[in-house]
Design a protein around this motif. Sequence first.
Motif, PDB file in Angstrom:
ATOM      1  N   GLU A 177      45.199  78.329  27.908  1.00  0.00           N
ATOM      2  CA  GLU A 177      46.449  79.070  28.049  1.00  0.00           C
ATOM      3  C   GLU A 177      46.208  80.570  28.089  1.00  0.00           C
ATOM      4  N   ARG A 178      45.190  81.014  27.393  1.00  0.00           N
ATOM      5  CA  ARG A 178      44.841  82.440  27.425  1.00  0.00           C
ATOM      6  C   ARG A 178      44.401  82.861  28.827  1.00  0.00           C
ATOM      7  N   THR A 179      43.622  82.026  29.496  1.00  0.00           N
ATOM      8  CA  THR A 179      43.196  82.375  30.857  1.00  0.00           C
ATOM      9  C   THR A 179      44.385  82.373  31.816  1.00  0.00           C
ATOM     10  N   VAL A 180      45.300  81.434  31.628  1.00  0.00           N
ATOM     11  CA  VAL A 180      46.502  81.407  32.460  1.00  0.00           C
ATOM     12  C   VAL A 180      47.325  82.670  32.240  1.00  0.00           C
ATOM     13  N   GLU A 181      47.454  83.073  30.991  1.00  0.00           N
ATOM     14  CA  GLU A 181      48.202  84.280  30.637  1.00  0.00           C
ATOM     15  C   GLU A 181      47.638  85.520  31.332  1.00  0.00           C
ATOM     16  N   HIS A 182      46.307  85.555  31.465  1.00  0.00           N
ATOM     17  CA  HIS A 182      45.653  86.703  32.102  1.00  0.00           C
ATOM     18  C   HIS A 182      45.499  86.522  33.611  1.00  0.00           C
ATOM     19  N   GLY A 183      45.970  85.425  34.154  1.00  0.00           N
ATOM     20  CA  GLY A 183      45.841  85.183  35.587  1.00  0.00           C
ATOM     21  C   GLY A 183      44.415  84.945  36.031  1.00  0.00           C
ATOM     22  N   ILE A 184      43.614  84.356  35.165  1.00  0.00           N
ATOM     23  CA  ILE A 184      42.193  84.141  35.446  1.00  0.00           C
ATOM     24  C   ILE A 184      41.972  82.730  35.978  1.00  0.00           C
ATOM     25  N   SER A 213      28.257  97.360  30.668  1.00  0.00           N
ATOM     26  CA  SER A 213      27.470  98.556  31.001  1.00  0.00           C
ATOM     27  C   SER A 213      26.340  98.240  31.973  1.00  0.00           C
ATOM     28  N   ALA A 214      25.692  97.106  31.766  1.00  0.00           N
ATOM     29  CA  ALA A 214      24.515  96.775  32.573  1.00  0.00           C
ATOM     30  C   ALA A 214      24.866  96.284  33.962  1.00  0.00           C
ATOM     31  N   HIS A 215      26.005  95.588  34.103  1.00  0.00           N
ATOM     32  CA  HIS A 215      26.284  94.907  35.367  1.00  0.00           C
ATOM     33  C   HIS A 215      27.630  95.257  35.992  1.00  0.00           C
ATOM     34  N   GLY A 216      28.451  96.029  35.308  1.00  0.00           N
ATOM     35  CA  GLY A 216      29.733  96.439  35.875  1.00  0.00           C
ATOM     36  C   GLY A 216      30.708  95.302  36.079  1.00  0.00           C
ATOM     37  N   VAL A 217      30.593  94.267  35.256  1.00  0.00           N
ATOM     38  CA  VAL A 217      31.490  93.122  35.381  1.00  0.00           C
ATOM     39  C   VAL A 217      32.604  93.225  34.337  1.00  0.00           C
ATOM     40  N   ARG A 218      33.697  92.500  34.592  1.00  0.00           N
ATOM     41  CA  ARG A 218      34.775  92.421  33.619  1.00  0.00           C
ATOM     42  C   ARG A 218      34.458  91.334  32.609  1.00  0.00           C
ATOM     43  N   VAL A 219      34.698  91.634  31.333  1.00  0.00           N
ATOM     44  CA  VAL A 219      34.403  90.669  30.279  1.00  0.00           C
ATOM     45  C   VAL A 219      35.565  90.613  29.293  1.00  0.00           C
ATOM     46  N   LEU A 220      36.133  89.425  29.146  1.00  0.00           N
ATOM     47  CA  LEU A 220      37.180  89.172  28.158  1.00  0.00           C
ATOM     48  C   LEU A 220      36.558  88.366  27.032  1.00  0.00           C
ATOM     49  N   THR A 221      36.841  88.745  25.787  1.00  0.00           N
ATOM     50  CA  THR A 221      36.308  88.003  24.650  1.00  0.00           C
ATOM     51  C   THR A 221      37.442  87.330  23.884  1.00  0.00           C
ATOM     52  N   GLU A 222      37.139  86.148  23.351  1.00  0.00           N
ATOM     53  CA  GLU A 222      38.096  85.386  22.560  1.00  0.00           C
ATOM     54  C   GLU A 222      37.396  84.842  21.320  1.00  0.00           C
ATOM     55  N   LYS A 223      37.825  85.321  20.162  1.00  0.00           N
ATOM     56  CA  LYS A 223      37.298  84.801  18.908  1.00  0.00           C
ATOM     57  C   LYS A 223      38.034  83.507  18.593  1.00  0.00           C
ATOM     58  N   LEU A 224      37.316  82.402  18.601  1.00  0.00           N
ATOM     59  CA  LEU A 224      37.969  81.104  18.471  1.00  0.00           C
ATOM     60  C   LEU A 224      36.966  80.076  17.958  1.00  0.00           C
ATOM     61  N   ASP A 225      37.420  79.213  17.075  1.00  0.00           N
ATOM     62  CA  ASP A 225      36.604  78.117  16.560  1.00  0.00           C
ATOM     63  C   ASP A 225      36.996  76.850  17.298  1.00  0.00           C
ATOM     64  N   GLY A 254      43.383  71.882  19.012  1.00  0.00           N
ATOM     65  CA  GLY A 254      44.195  72.808  19.788  1.00  0.00           C
ATOM     66  C   GLY A 254      43.442  73.990  20.345  1.00  0.00           C
ATOM     67  N   ALA A 255      42.189  74.191  19.944  1.00  0.00           N
ATOM     68  CA  ALA A 255      41.435  75.359  20.416  1.00  0.00           C
ATOM     69  C   ALA A 255      41.185  75.334  21.923  1.00  0.00           C
ATOM     70  N   PRO A 256      40.776  74.203  22.520  1.00  0.00           N
ATOM     71  CA  PRO A 256      40.591  74.201  23.974  1.00  0.00           C
ATOM     72  C   PRO A 256      41.877  74.535  24.729  1.00  0.00           C
ATOM     73  N   VAL A 277      34.481  85.277  30.637  1.00  0.00           N
ATOM     74  CA  VAL A 277      35.307  85.045  29.455  1.00  0.00           C
ATOM     75  C   VAL A 277      34.365  84.445  28.413  1.00  0.00           C
ATOM     76  N   LEU A 278      34.172  85.155  27.316  1.00  0.00           N
ATOM     77  CA  LEU A 278      33.225  84.737  26.294  1.00  0.00           C
ATOM     78  C   LEU A 278      33.971  84.265  25.052  1.00  0.00           C
ATOM     79  N   VAL A 279      33.634  83.082  24.586  1.00  0.00           N
ATOM     80  CA  VAL A 279      34.337  82.468  23.461  1.00  0.00           C
ATOM     81  C   VAL A 279      33.332  82.110  22.364  1.00  0.00           C
ATOM     82  N   ALA A 280      33.659  82.471  21.137  1.00  0.00           N
ATOM     83  CA  ALA A 280      32.829  82.108  19.982  1.00  0.00           C
ATOM     84  C   ALA A 280      33.579  82.458  18.709  1.00  0.00           C
ATOM     85  N   ARG A 281      33.008  82.064  17.571  1.00  0.00           N
ATOM     86  CA  ARG A 281      33.634  82.363  16.285  1.00  0.00           C
ATOM     87  C   ARG A 281      33.359  83.778  15.813  1.00  0.00           C
ATOM     88  N   SER A 282      32.272  84.363  16.276  1.00  0.00           N
ATOM     89  CA  SER A 282      31.857  85.681  15.806  1.00  0.00           C
ATOM     90  C   SER A 282      32.384  86.772  16.730  1.00  0.00           C
TER      91      SER A 282
END
Length: 267
Positions: A79-86, A55-67, A72-74, A37-42
Amino acid sequence: MQDLSRLSGTTALITGASGGIGAEFAARLAQRGADLVLVARSGDKLEALASSLRSAHGVRVLTEKLDLSEPGAPRAIFERTVEHGIEVGFLVNNAGGGVGGAAAKADPAGVAAMVNLNGQAVVESTIRFLPGMVSRGRGTIVNVTSASAFLPTPYLAAYAGSKAMAQSFTLAVGAEVADAGVRVLAVSPGVTVTGQKSEDILPAMARLGGLRQPEQVVTTAFRALGSRKASVVDGRRNALFARLVQRLPDRTARALGRRMTTRLTGF
């Protein structure tokens, strides 16, 4: 000590993941089979990195654009990870930033946002994800602080103070969960190439501890995770400096910090 050679079945959450140290952590963890799960502003940079790692490693990657400097950001990312069952088993609190200058001339809103990012977000993210790790009896938390955490630094006062908060918090929490199967590590880089706009002062600051690369910082972190260390400073010169300033009288250390900052940055 931890065996980090294979992390298949583990999900790692990394903040500040769009470049620099965060992107390097993402690449190393993906190489070991961890989903991410990758989090950043960009958002664009996150998506480009995510596509490359899938592509390189065959892993699942979820991205979240967040400042993460925003209140409230943390909680939102948790809550996003809970929503996805992660279930996050490896947390890297890497997002951070710095503003410098005289405290009497500082922008209160800008300083507050920086302290939220460097301190509050680290504390809250750790506290939100830690209970799940403790209940499962396994997990890893890496909080990226700074070599500045060891020295009250005039003209970088709020930055150094926020990093000192994260450093102290990380060591204390690590001691709390030492027998719970959860590994907690504080990693303190010196001046590191990260691609941030503030890097116009890097050539000067690098004279002190040497200019480091993200790859070196992450290698230092992984080596420390394989040991019993609770804290590690990246780079020999930076580590020597951190040990030195902790042994100096407080007044001498502050004077050193002021001379160093004014000479190298012009503040």
